[in-house]
Write an enzyme that holds these catalytic residues in place. Structure first.
Site, PDB file in Angstrom:
ATOM      1  N   HIS A  67     -32.210  30.363  92.122  1.00 21.45           N
ATOM      2  CA  HIS A  67     -32.194  29.445  93.279  1.00 21.45           C
ATOM      3  C   HIS A  67     -33.756  28.957  93.759  1.00 21.45           C
ATOM      4  O   HIS A  67     -34.712  29.762  93.504  1.00 21.45           O
ATOM      5  CB  HIS A  67     -31.481  29.972  94.424  1.00 21.45           C
ATOM      6  CG  HIS A  67     -31.830  31.149  94.934  1.00 21.45           C
ATOM      7  ND1 HIS A  67     -31.425  32.317  94.308  1.00 21.45           N
ATOM      8  CD2 HIS A  67     -32.751  31.442  95.918  1.00 21.45           C
ATOM      9  CE1 HIS A  67     -32.169  33.379  94.962  1.00 21.45           C
ATOM     10  NE2 HIS A  67     -32.657  32.832  95.953  1.00 21.45           N
ATOM     11  N   ALA A  68     -33.669  27.812  94.324  1.00 20.75           N
ATOM     12  CA  ALA A  68     -35.166  27.257  94.951  1.00 20.75           C
ATOM     13  C   ALA A  68     -35.083  26.406  96.009  1.00 20.75           C
ATOM     14  O   ALA A  68     -33.791  25.608  96.077  1.00 20.75           O
ATOM     15  CB  ALA A  68     -35.864  26.802  93.659  1.00 20.75           C
TER      16      ALA A  68
END
Length: 158
Positions: A67-68
């Protein structure tokens, strides 16, 4: 509930042959980049890799949640990869990963990011759900698994 348009069939890959952590991140970045014309695979990959360098997003039990937070992303978006076979992802239990859910959220969406990660971690802790994902053989079946597990509204008004 997940946000509207959070995941769709175009951002799902079935029996993906990726066999290394780098290749898996490239694949999930490619799927996530299709969520917006402003995104490109290279930028998304760089952000996911940057996050991985802080610590593996391999949760154990064959699950990874890369995730980011990304500038220019206006709404949270997800993508899912079912791998052909398990791959080393530096998971907490050191076991191979075969289910990968990628998540992008707006750069400023710290609380939303945490809530979505918690919701996804809970969803993927359900062994019956994970087995359903592992047995599904097409994008639509995988999408339906997510929809049936977590209703996704058609619009913001529900």
């Amino acid at each position: 509930m997940f946000p509207a348009n959070f995941i769709n069939a175009e951002r799902i890959s079935v029996a993906n042959p990726a066999a290394s952590k780098k290749r898996i991140l490239e694949e999930i970045a490619g799927l996530l980049a299709t969520a917006s014309e402003e995104l490109n695979q290279g930028t998304v990959f760089d952000k996911l890799l940057e996050r991985e360098r802080l610590g593996s997003t391999g949760l154990g039990h064959g699950i990874a949640l890369p995730h980011a937070r990304v500038a220019g992303v206006t709404e949270a978006r997800g993508a899912f990869i079912q791998l052909q076979s398990g791959a080393d992802f530096d998971a907490i239990d050191q076991k191979p990963v075969d289910l990968v859910f990628g998540l992008l959220v707006p750069e400023e969406a710290t609380e939303e990011h945490l809530q979505l990660l918690a919701k996804l971690a809970t969803l993927f802790s359900d062994e019956t759900f994970c087995q359903r994902l592992r047995k599904s053989q097409d994008r639509e079946a995988l999408l339906q698994a997510f929809i049936q597990q977590e209703p996704i509204p058609k619009s913001a008004n529900g």
